[in-house]
Scaffold this active site. Structure first.
Site, PDB file in Angstrom:
ATOM      1  N   SER A   1      43.528  30.994  44.741  1.00 35.29           N
ATOM      2  CA  SER A   1      43.455  31.813  45.937  1.00 35.29           C
ATOM      3  C   SER A   1      42.205  31.875  46.773  1.00 35.29           C
ATOM      4  CB  SER A   1      43.583  33.341  45.219  1.00 35.29           C
ATOM      5  OG  SER A   1      43.326  34.197  46.169  1.00 35.29           O
TER       6      SER A   1
ATOM      7  N   TYR B   1      39.862  40.006  40.239  1.00 33.60           N
ATOM      8  CA  TYR B   1      40.972  38.950  40.375  1.00 33.60           C
ATOM      9  C   TYR B   1      40.556  37.703  40.839  1.00 33.60           C
ATOM     10  CZ  TYR B   1      44.694  36.504  43.053  1.00 33.60           C
ATOM     11  OH  TYR B   1      45.550  35.595  43.437  1.00 33.60           O
TER      12      TYR B   1
ATOM     13  N   LYS C   1      40.530  33.652  39.188  1.00 27.52           N
ATOM     14  CA  LYS C   1      40.785  32.304  39.645  1.00 27.52           C
ATOM     15  C   LYS C   1      39.910  31.254  39.684  1.00 27.52           C
ATOM     16  CE  LYS C   1      45.227  33.438  40.644  1.00 27.52           C
ATOM     17  NZ  LYS C   1      46.333  32.683  40.141  1.00 27.52           N
TER      18      LYS C   1
END
Length: 325
Positions: free
Chosen positions: A118, A141, A145
């Site tokens: 991402s 989050y 990643k």
């Protein structure tokens, strides 16, 4: 090619699984079916499994049984706000799943991996962002990643893993109506929800240093993102490593322009409501995609209008199906 797709019944995963099957690859999907649905990928075998917790043996067995050549890994949790509230769980799910998958791949001698990363790894970076930009995620989050990318890179230094990590920018639209995004987590579905409730779509800040004062983002069609996975899978370098690649259009669209396009497609008479800036929102975030184009020849084909129109067609499809059930 025989490809295992984790999270292959989800939004981007289902688009990719269908493309793989359509070109004649053998596809095996592993998905916990919490947000995904096997109905999205008819004719493709699905194993229901959450791979984050102690699943390496099961995954290894599946890879051997189905003679898997390569893996595309989508399975992950992806809500930024939820990651802030439940950071340890996000690390367990998003990093744990990658660890289990890599253990299984090493044991089963599967050496090809395309990882769904991402642009959230770039944090508050602004402007035209290349893969060399500093990775400083501002939420758990994005951090998960980045850690997963680092784990993949470490494995590629210890065994012959050939991998690529694809850093998506703002994904939207639908290849076909039944594959649309059913979660209102991004700008387009959030605006649809507001309009359906007869509420004005919200714009957070109109005093940025941009052409119209609103934030600028790189919106890329989900079908282009799915195509990108196949393009990368087919040209993974012959030497071990983890190639980091931006997936976007390289073109910025302002939030104002996007909201106006949504209002036009939905034939809404509402107008946008401007509120104060949100903390941490950079003025402009656009992905430089030269490296992806040079490696694979891939480039995005669909426009912002295509994204909005296909997303709206998908919403109407699901509303009609709900009304008839």
């Amino acid at each position: 090619m025989r490809v295992l797709v984790t999270g292959g019944a989800g939004y981007i995963g289902a688009h990719t699984s269908r493309l793989l099957a359509a070109r004649g690859d053998y596809v095996l999907v592993v998905d916990d079916l919490v947000t995904g649905s096997a109905d999205r990928i008819p004719g493709i075998p699905v194993v229901t499994l959450n791979i984050a917790n102690g699943s390496a043996e099961q995954l290894e067995s599946l890879m051997r049984e189905h003679r898997i050549d390569a893996v595309i890994h989508f399975a992950a949790q992806k809500q930024v706000g939820e990651s802030v509230a439940k950071p340890a769980w996000y690390y367990e799910q998003n990093v744990g799943s990658v660890a289990q998958l890599l253990l299984a791949m090493e044991r089963a001698s599967v050496h090809k991996l395309v990882f769904s990363s991402s642009a959230a790894v770039y944090g508050e970076a602004s402007g035209i962002i290349t893969e060399e930009a500093s990775a400083n995620p501002i939420n758990p989050y994005g951090a998960t990643k980045l850690v997963a990318e680092q784990l993949i890179s470490a494995c590629a230094r210890s065994w012959p893993l050939r991998a690529a990590s694809l850093r998506y920018f703002n994904v939207g639209g639908a290849g076909v109506p039944e594959l649309g995004d059913t979660q209102a987590l991004n700008l387009i579905p959030i605006c649809f929800e507001q309009i359906a409730a007869h509420k004005s779509p919200l714009i957070f800040g109109d005093d940025y240093d941009t052409a119209d004062g609103t934030c600028v983002r790189d919106y890329v069609h989900v079908s282009d993102v799915a195509d990108a996975h196949l393009a990368v899978l087919d040209v993974l370098p012959s030497e071990p490593g983890n190639e980091v690649l931006n997936i976007g259009t390289g073109i910025g669209t302002s939030v104002r322009d996007m909201v106006d396009a949504i209002l036009e497609v939905t034939a809404s008479e509402l107008s946008a409501e401007v509120r104060e800036r949100r903390a941490g929102d950079p003025a402009a975030v656009v992905g430089a995609v030269d490296r992806m184009r040079e490696l694979t020849g891939w480039s995005a084909r669909y426009s912002v209008a295509d994204i909005v129109e296909s997303a709206w067609a998908s919403r109407q499809y699901f509303e009609a199906r709900a009304a008839s059930s």
